[in-house]
Every structure is written in C-alpha cells, then in structure tokens.
Design a protein around this motif. Structure first.
Motif, PDB file in Angstrom:
ATOM      1  N   PRO A 185       0.918  -1.196   0.149  1.00 60.33           N
ATOM      2  CA  PRO A 185      -0.123  -0.037   0.026  1.00 60.33           C
ATOM      3  C   PRO A 185       0.945   1.286   0.020  1.00 60.33           C
ATOM      4  O   PRO A 185       1.805   1.151   0.668  1.00 60.33           O
ATOM      5  CB  PRO A 185      -0.820   0.051   1.284  1.00 60.33           C
ATOM      6  CG  PRO A 185       0.105  -0.708   2.136  1.00 60.33           C
ATOM      7  CD  PRO A 185       0.820  -1.845   1.047  1.00 60.33           C
ATOM      8  N   GLY A 186       0.480   2.354  -0.682  1.00 59.32           N
ATOM      9  CA  GLY A 186       1.052   3.517  -0.668  1.00 59.32           C
ATOM     10  C   GLY A 186       0.166   4.739  -0.557  1.00 59.32           C
ATOM     11  O   GLY A 186      -1.049   4.371   0.035  1.00 59.32           O
ATOM     12  N   ARG A 187       0.495   5.740  -0.686  1.00 56.59           N
ATOM     13  CA  ARG A 187      -0.213   7.021  -0.211  1.00 56.59           C
ATOM     14  C   ARG A 187       0.292   8.048  -1.045  1.00 56.59           C
ATOM     15  O   ARG A 187       1.347   8.472  -1.187  1.00 56.59           O
ATOM     16  CB  ARG A 187      -0.069   7.318   1.277  1.00 56.59           C
ATOM     17  CG  ARG A 187      -0.856   8.549   1.806  1.00 56.59           C
ATOM     18  CD  ARG A 187      -0.984   8.652   3.135  1.00 56.59           C
ATOM     19  NE  ARG A 187      -1.315   7.372   4.025  1.00 56.59           N
ATOM     20  CZ  ARG A 187      -2.372   6.836   4.199  1.00 56.59           C
ATOM     21  NH1 ARG A 187      -3.637   7.283   3.438  1.00 56.59           N
ATOM     22  NH2 ARG A 187      -2.503   5.842   4.817  1.00 56.59           N
ATOM     23  N   ASN A 188      -0.774   8.912  -1.589  1.00 60.45           N
ATOM     24  CA  ASN A 188      -0.448  10.223  -2.743  1.00 60.45           C
ATOM     25  C   ASN A 188      -0.085  11.187  -1.526  1.00 60.45           C
ATOM     26  O   ASN A 188      -0.703  11.646  -0.629  1.00 60.45           O
ATOM     27  CB  ASN A 188      -1.625  10.447  -3.274  1.00 60.45           C
ATOM     28  CG  ASN A 188      -1.280  11.604  -4.184  1.00 60.45           C
ATOM     29  OD1 ASN A 188      -0.714  12.445  -3.659  1.00 60.45           O
ATOM     30  ND2 ASN A 188      -2.195  11.651  -5.050  1.00 60.45           N
ATOM     31  N   PRO A 189       1.185  11.785  -1.533  1.00 63.22           N
ATOM     32  CA  PRO A 189       1.576  12.763  -0.569  1.00 63.22           C
ATOM     33  C   PRO A 189       0.851  14.068  -0.689  1.00 63.22           C
ATOM     34  O   PRO A 189       0.822  14.670   0.432  1.00 63.22           O
ATOM     35  CB  PRO A 189       3.107  12.766  -0.617  1.00 63.22           C
ATOM     36  CG  PRO A 189       3.204  12.401  -2.349  1.00 63.22           C
ATOM     37  CD  PRO A 189       2.230  11.399  -2.408  1.00 63.22           C
ATOM     38  N   ARG A 190       0.288  14.341  -1.879  1.00 66.63           N
ATOM     39  CA  ARG A 190      -0.601  15.540  -2.055  1.00 66.63           C
ATOM     40  C   ARG A 190      -1.760  15.416  -1.300  1.00 66.63           C
ATOM     41  O   ARG A 190      -2.611  16.295  -0.612  1.00 66.63           O
ATOM     42  CB  ARG A 190      -0.366  15.934  -3.212  1.00 66.63           C
ATOM     43  CG  ARG A 190      -0.131  17.225  -3.771  1.00 66.63           C
ATOM     44  CD  ARG A 190      -0.219  17.586  -5.194  1.00 66.63           C
ATOM     45  NE  ARG A 190       1.087  17.885  -5.777  1.00 66.63           N
ATOM     46  CZ  ARG A 190       1.254  17.828  -6.997  1.00 66.63           C
ATOM     47  NH1 ARG A 190       0.246  17.580  -7.770  1.00 66.63           N
ATOM     48  NH2 ARG A 190       2.474  17.870  -7.623  1.00 66.63           N
ATOM     49  N   THR A 191      -2.503  14.289  -1.402  1.00 66.45           N
ATOM     50  CA  THR A 191      -3.955  14.213  -1.164  1.00 66.45           C
ATOM     51  C   THR A 191      -4.152  13.377   0.136  1.00 66.45           C
ATOM     52  O   THR A 191      -5.104  13.333   0.641  1.00 66.45           O
ATOM     53  CB  THR A 191      -4.778  13.625  -2.245  1.00 66.45           C
ATOM     54  OG1 THR A 191      -4.483  12.424  -2.575  1.00 66.45           O
ATOM     55  CG2 THR A 191      -4.801  14.520  -3.324  1.00 66.45           C
ATOM     56  N   GLY A 192      -2.929  12.505   0.458  1.00 58.62           N
ATOM     57  CA  GLY A 192      -2.902  11.514   1.540  1.00 58.62           C
ATOM     58  C   GLY A 192      -3.967  10.491   1.136  1.00 58.62           C
ATOM     59  O   GLY A 192      -4.271   9.379   1.873  1.00 58.62           O
ATOM     60  N   GLU A 193      -4.337  10.419  -0.121  1.00 60.00           N
ATOM     61  CA  GLU A 193      -5.238   8.986  -0.575  1.00 60.00           C
ATOM     62  C   GLU A 193      -4.262   7.807  -0.540  1.00 60.00           C
ATOM     63  O   GLU A 193      -3.209   7.776  -1.086  1.00 60.00           O
ATOM     64  CB  GLU A 193      -5.723   9.453  -2.083  1.00 60.00           C
ATOM     65  CG  GLU A 193      -6.483   8.418  -2.595  1.00 60.00           C
ATOM     66  CD  GLU A 193      -6.966   8.699  -4.029  1.00 60.00           C
ATOM     67  OE1 GLU A 193      -7.506   7.820  -4.811  1.00 60.00           O
ATOM     68  OE2 GLU A 193      -6.644   9.798  -4.623  1.00 60.00           O
ATOM     69  N   ALA A 194      -4.968   6.667  -0.141  1.00 60.24           N
ATOM     70  CA  ALA A 194      -4.213   5.449  -0.393  1.00 60.24           C
ATOM     71  C   ALA A 194      -4.226   5.020  -1.722  1.00 60.24           C
ATOM     72  O   ALA A 194      -5.361   4.981  -2.394  1.00 60.24           O
ATOM     73  CB  ALA A 194      -5.029   4.536   0.707  1.00 60.24           C
ATOM     74  N   ILE A 195      -3.112   4.416  -2.167  1.00 60.28           N
ATOM     75  CA  ILE A 195      -2.968   3.958  -3.519  1.00 60.28           C
ATOM     76  C   ILE A 195      -2.222   2.681  -3.554  1.00 60.28           C
ATOM     77  O   ILE A 195      -1.322   2.619  -2.782  1.00 60.28           O
ATOM     78  CB  ILE A 195      -2.642   4.888  -4.520  1.00 60.28           C
ATOM     79  CG1 ILE A 195      -1.414   5.731  -4.236  1.00 60.28           C
ATOM     80  CG2 ILE A 195      -3.378   5.769  -5.070  1.00 60.28           C
ATOM     81  CD1 ILE A 195      -0.481   6.490  -5.077  1.00 60.28           C
ATOM     82  N   PRO A 196      -2.691   1.517  -4.346  1.00 58.10           N
ATOM     83  CA  PRO A 196      -1.585   0.408  -4.384  1.00 58.10           C
ATOM     84  C   PRO A 196      -0.400   0.710  -5.254  1.00 58.10           C
ATOM     85  O   PRO A 196      -0.535   1.256  -6.157  1.00 58.10           O
ATOM     86  CB  PRO A 196      -2.802  -0.670  -4.871  1.00 58.10           C
ATOM     87  CG  PRO A 196      -3.611   0.129  -5.895  1.00 58.10           C
ATOM     88  CD  PRO A 196      -3.742   1.504  -5.117  1.00 58.10           C
ATOM     89  N   ILE A 197       0.643   0.228  -4.872  1.00 51.13           N
ATOM     90  CA  ILE A 197       1.869   0.319  -5.370  1.00 51.13           C
ATOM     91  C   ILE A 197       1.962  -1.405  -5.799  1.00 51.13           C
ATOM     92  O   ILE A 197       2.172  -2.136  -5.176  1.00 51.13           O
ATOM     93  CB  ILE A 197       3.169   0.678  -4.651  1.00 51.13           C
ATOM     94  CG1 ILE A 197       2.692   2.135  -4.120  1.00 51.13           C
ATOM     95  CG2 ILE A 197       4.314   0.520  -5.652  1.00 51.13           C
ATOM     96  CD1 ILE A 197       3.872   2.662  -3.161  1.00 51.13           C
ATOM     97  N   GLU A 198       2.070  -1.416  -7.001  1.00 51.25           N
ATOM     98  CA  GLU A 198       2.246  -2.912  -7.839  1.00 51.25           C
ATOM     99  C   GLU A 198       3.435  -3.347  -7.756  1.00 51.25           C
ATOM    100  O   GLU A 198       4.409  -2.536  -7.386  1.00 51.25           O
ATOM    101  CB  GLU A 198       1.769  -2.854  -9.437  1.00 51.25           C
ATOM    102  CG  GLU A 198       0.410  -2.292  -9.559  1.00 51.25           C
ATOM    103  CD  GLU A 198       0.018  -2.184 -11.106  1.00 51.25           C
ATOM    104  OE1 GLU A 198       0.880  -2.797 -11.884  1.00 51.25           O
ATOM    105  OE2 GLU A 198      -0.861  -1.916 -11.375  1.00 51.25           O
TER     106      GLU A 198
END
Length: 107
Positions: free
Chosen positions: A71-84
């Motif tokens: 799991p990752g996180r967009n540093p601007r929005t804080g939104e969780a995003i998966p890192i493949e």
C-alpha cells in the motif's frame, strides 16, 4: 593502469566523460572510445533485463530484485493507492570498493 579523473569539470562521471578519458589516457580515437563505453553499458543492461546478475570484480554486484506489492499514499492528497509489484536493480559494493571509500573518507 591508473586513469586520472581530475580533468572532469563536474563531480558526476558520465558516459561522455568515460569516453573522453579513454581517448586522452589510453589513446583510442574518440569514436572507438564512445563505442566501447556504449557497448559496455549495453551489455550490462542486456544481462540485467534478461534476469542475470552482473558481477564486476573489485567493484560490486548488480542484481535484479522483485519488490512485492504494497500500500502507498499520495503525498498531496493523502489518498491510499496500491503500489504494484515490480522488479528493481540493486547494487552491492565489493569489500575492496568499500575499503577504498572508507580510506578516502578517513583521509
């Protein structure tokens, strides 16, 4: 054979600088120097893309490693995003290179 790199105008050693050093200090012509440097790096890249390790005695090892998905996180929005999952190249310096760097930093 020692190759002096004091003539470099920038702290980074580039492929162009390597070719220039071969021209100045070994005596190859400029075209041969560039071709030799390009061929070396093409060979290293080719072996790595085929999944093989590259070991350069006295310098170190380049290896392909698979990083797991996480799991990752967009540093601007804080939104969780998966890192493949992906493959990365790692470098491990040889003991000889580590000793040379340590001797240089101690002086």
């Amino acid at each position: 054979m020692d190759i002096a790199v004091e003539s470099l105008e920038s702290p980074a050693l580039t492929k162009a600088h390597l070719a220039e050093l071969l021209f100045e200090q070994i005596g190859l012509n400029k075209r041969e120097s560039k071709d030799m440097v390009d061929a070396f790096f093409d060979l290293v890249a080719e072996r790595l893309t085929q999944g093989h390790d590259v070991k350069i005695s006295g310098f170190g090892n380049f290896q392909i490693r698979t990083k797991a998905a996480r799991p990752g996180r967009n540093p601007r929005t804080g939104e969780a995003i998966p890192i493949e999952a992906r493959k990365v190249v790692t470098f491990h310096a040889s003991h000889k290179l580590k000793e040379q760097i340590q001797a240089w930093t101690d002086s």
